[in-house]
Write an enzyme that holds these catalytic residues in place. Structure first.
Site, PDB file in Angstrom:
ATOM      1  N   ASP A  34       0.810  -1.219   0.000  1.00 38.10           N
ATOM      2  CA  ASP A  34       0.000   0.000   0.000  1.00 38.10           C
ATOM      3  C   ASP A  34       0.842   1.266   0.000  1.00 38.10           C
ATOM      4  OD1 ASP A  34       0.911  -0.694   2.576  1.00 38.10           O
ATOM      5  OD2 ASP A  34      -0.625   0.511   3.536  1.00 38.10           O
ATOM      6  N   LYS A 147      -6.606  -0.463   6.444  1.00 37.55           N
ATOM      7  CA  LYS A 147      -5.484  -0.123   7.313  1.00 37.55           C
ATOM      8  C   LYS A 147      -5.422   1.375   7.532  1.00 37.55           C
ATOM      9  CE  LYS A 147      -1.270   0.837   6.570  1.00 37.55           C
ATOM     10  NZ  LYS A 147       0.140   0.954   6.179  1.00 37.55           N
ATOM     11  N   GLU A 188      -3.305   0.350  13.581  1.00 42.72           N
ATOM     12  CA  GLU A 188      -1.843   0.436  13.526  1.00 42.72           C
ATOM     13  C   GLU A 188      -1.320   1.653  14.289  1.00 42.72           C
ATOM     14  OE1 GLU A 188       1.923   0.628  10.376  1.00 42.72           O
ATOM     15  OE2 GLU A 188      -0.124   0.585   9.596  1.00 42.72           O
ATOM     16  N   GLU A 190       1.881   2.828  15.304  1.00 48.96           N
ATOM     17  CA  GLU A 190       3.316   2.538  15.168  1.00 48.96           C
ATOM     18  C   GLU A 190       4.150   3.463  16.039  1.00 48.96           C
ATOM     19  OE1 GLU A 190       6.993   2.182  11.977  1.00 48.96           O
ATOM     20  OE2 GLU A 190       5.013   2.744  11.232  1.00 48.96           O
ATOM     21  N   LYS A 230      -1.921  -4.034  14.274  1.00 45.69           N
ATOM     22  CA  LYS A 230      -0.634  -3.988  13.568  1.00 45.69           C
ATOM     23  C   LYS A 230       0.319  -3.088  14.363  1.00 45.69           C
ATOM     24  CE  LYS A 230       1.679  -3.028   9.172  1.00 45.69           C
ATOM     25  NZ  LYS A 230       1.556  -2.920   7.701  1.00 45.69           N
ATOM     26  N   SER A 301       2.677  -8.324   8.868  1.00 42.14           N
ATOM     27  CA  SER A 301       2.073  -7.449   7.864  1.00 42.14           C
ATOM     28  C   SER A 301       3.214  -6.588   7.342  1.00 42.14           C
ATOM     29  CB  SER A 301       0.961  -6.576   8.469  1.00 42.14           C
ATOM     30  OG  SER A 301       0.421  -5.708   7.478  1.00 42.14           O
ATOM     31  N   TYR A 364       4.770   6.585   4.689  1.00 42.48           N
ATOM     32  CA  TYR A 364       4.340   5.767   3.552  1.00 42.48           C
ATOM     33  C   TYR A 364       4.082   6.660   2.357  1.00 42.48           C
ATOM     34  CZ  TYR A 364       3.752   1.517   6.273  1.00 42.48           C
ATOM     35  OH  TYR A 364       3.981   0.408   7.036  1.00 42.48           O
TER      36      TYR A 364
END
Length: 364
Positions: A34, A147, A188, A190, A230, A301, A364
């Site tokens: 992604d 996500k 998620e 992180e 995640k 993942s 990302y």
């Protein structure tokens, strides 16, 4: 006094639970494909290839069309919106092709991180506006899970209580909206590996963040059996001078999860967080071998940690297709084994797989 106003029917709950369980079936994990168009600029630059829509399609096709040896290892694939509507060389839409291989189609739905005012460079994630309508459309177009990434960092002053609370609530609101539209949310939060903090500090912060996330999910009436988590593995900061074993990382990670993540959650699908391909596999394997009780599936993942060798082998050249797919198949098989604690290293040093994938303040 709290009152319960059920937002999901029994049938909706079963659908969400079934999807989540299918993604994390034994030996399976998630291919995170992604990366945004901006992130693909960096990927293509690494192999001196132009970042065109066609080159991005060709690269994703390498991953999606790898031979059937990947089918027992990949339970779901996360798409970027562009990729959801692209097609194979044979003219079949990628999402339909992936479903035909028995994998679940996912979609990245957040709109990236933005500054959180009044903090020391911390962020929150945008994209809630119009999310319900987008989820409804993605569901029609074949996506069954989503996500959303929130980012926190460890410094002397962070993460702040404000950043933890804000990001937890954003994740909970996103999760609630997804479930209303029949989509399983991957949550998620992180914690970036940037910094020189040790393993103990990383574990402490991970526990505080996950505790806040699950409090927020409860407050927002999110159906945990129809979600996946995640998180980062609990690792020391990249600049930490002390090096920890895979077993130490595993113990810290599983301990943090046991203290914060309810057993109702079907699976924990770790992000790789800039680890090399091999380190991400070794640490996942150690986590599954950890002697503590583990009520959830513990799997992967991975984006970079499943793709780095593939990208290097392809190098943008049509003649390297088979080599690239062989590299991807090998990493998928290794991580499938690691997700059951049964990966045994070959003893041979793979230069590409051992290369650190760390990028400071990764986006990302």
């Amino acid at each position: 006094m709290p009152h319960q106003y059920p937002s999901l029917s029994t049938e909706q709950k079963k659908e969400l639970s079934d999807i989540a369980q299918k993604i994390v079936a034994p030996g399976k994990g998630i291919l995170a494909a992604d990366e945004s168009t901006g992130s693909m600029v960096k990927r293509m630059a690494q192999i001196n290839t132009e970042n065109t829509e066609e080159n991005r399609r060709l690269y994703r096709q390498i991953l999606f069309c790898a031979d059937d040896r990947v089918k027992p290892c990949i339970g779901g694939v996360i798409f970027f919106e562009e990729t959801l509507y692209q097609k194979t060389d044979a003219g079949e839409v990628f999402s339909k092709y992936i479903k035909g291989r028995g994998m679940v189609v996912g979609i990245k739905v957040d709109k990236g991180v933005v500054p959180l005012a009044g903090t020391d460079g911390e962020t929150t994630t945008q994209g809630l506006d119009g999310l319900s309508e987008r989820c409804a459309q993605y569901k029609k177009d074949g996506a069954d899970f989503a996500k959303w990434r929130c980012v926190l960092k460890i410094t002397a002053n962070t993460p702040s209580s404000l950043a933890i609370m804000e990001n937890a609530n954003v994740l909970a609101r996103y999760a609630s909206i997804c479930q209303m539209n029949g989509i399983v949310p991957i949550v998620e939060p992180e914690i970036l590996p940037d910094g020189d903090h040790d393993l103990k500090r990383s574990q402490y912060v991970t526990e505080k963040v996950l505790a806040a996330v699950y409090k927020a999910l409860s407050d927002h009436h999110v159906y945990l059996e129809g979600t996946l988590l995640k998180p980062n593995m609990v690792t020391a900061g990249q600049a930490c001078t002390k090096k920890y074993t895979a077993q130490e990382i595993a113990m810290a990670t599983v301990t943090a999860l046991r203290r914060t993540v309810p057993p109702a959650v079907p699976g924990v699908t770790f992000l790789s967080g800039g680890q090399s391909e091999e380190d991400a596999s070794i640490n996942l394997n150690a986590i599954n071998q950890c002697p503590l009780p583990k009520p959830w599936k513990l799997t992967f993942s991975y984006g970079r940690a499943l793709q780095a060798s593939t990208l290097s082998a392809w190098a943008g050249k049509p003649g390297n297709l088979q080599a690239a797919q062989a590299a991807f198949t090998e990493r998928a098989k290794i991580n499938g084994l690691a997700s059951t604690g049964s990966y045994v290293q070959s003893g041979q040093k793979d230069k590409a797989a051992s290369q650190s994938l760390f990028t400071a303040s990764y986006v990302y």
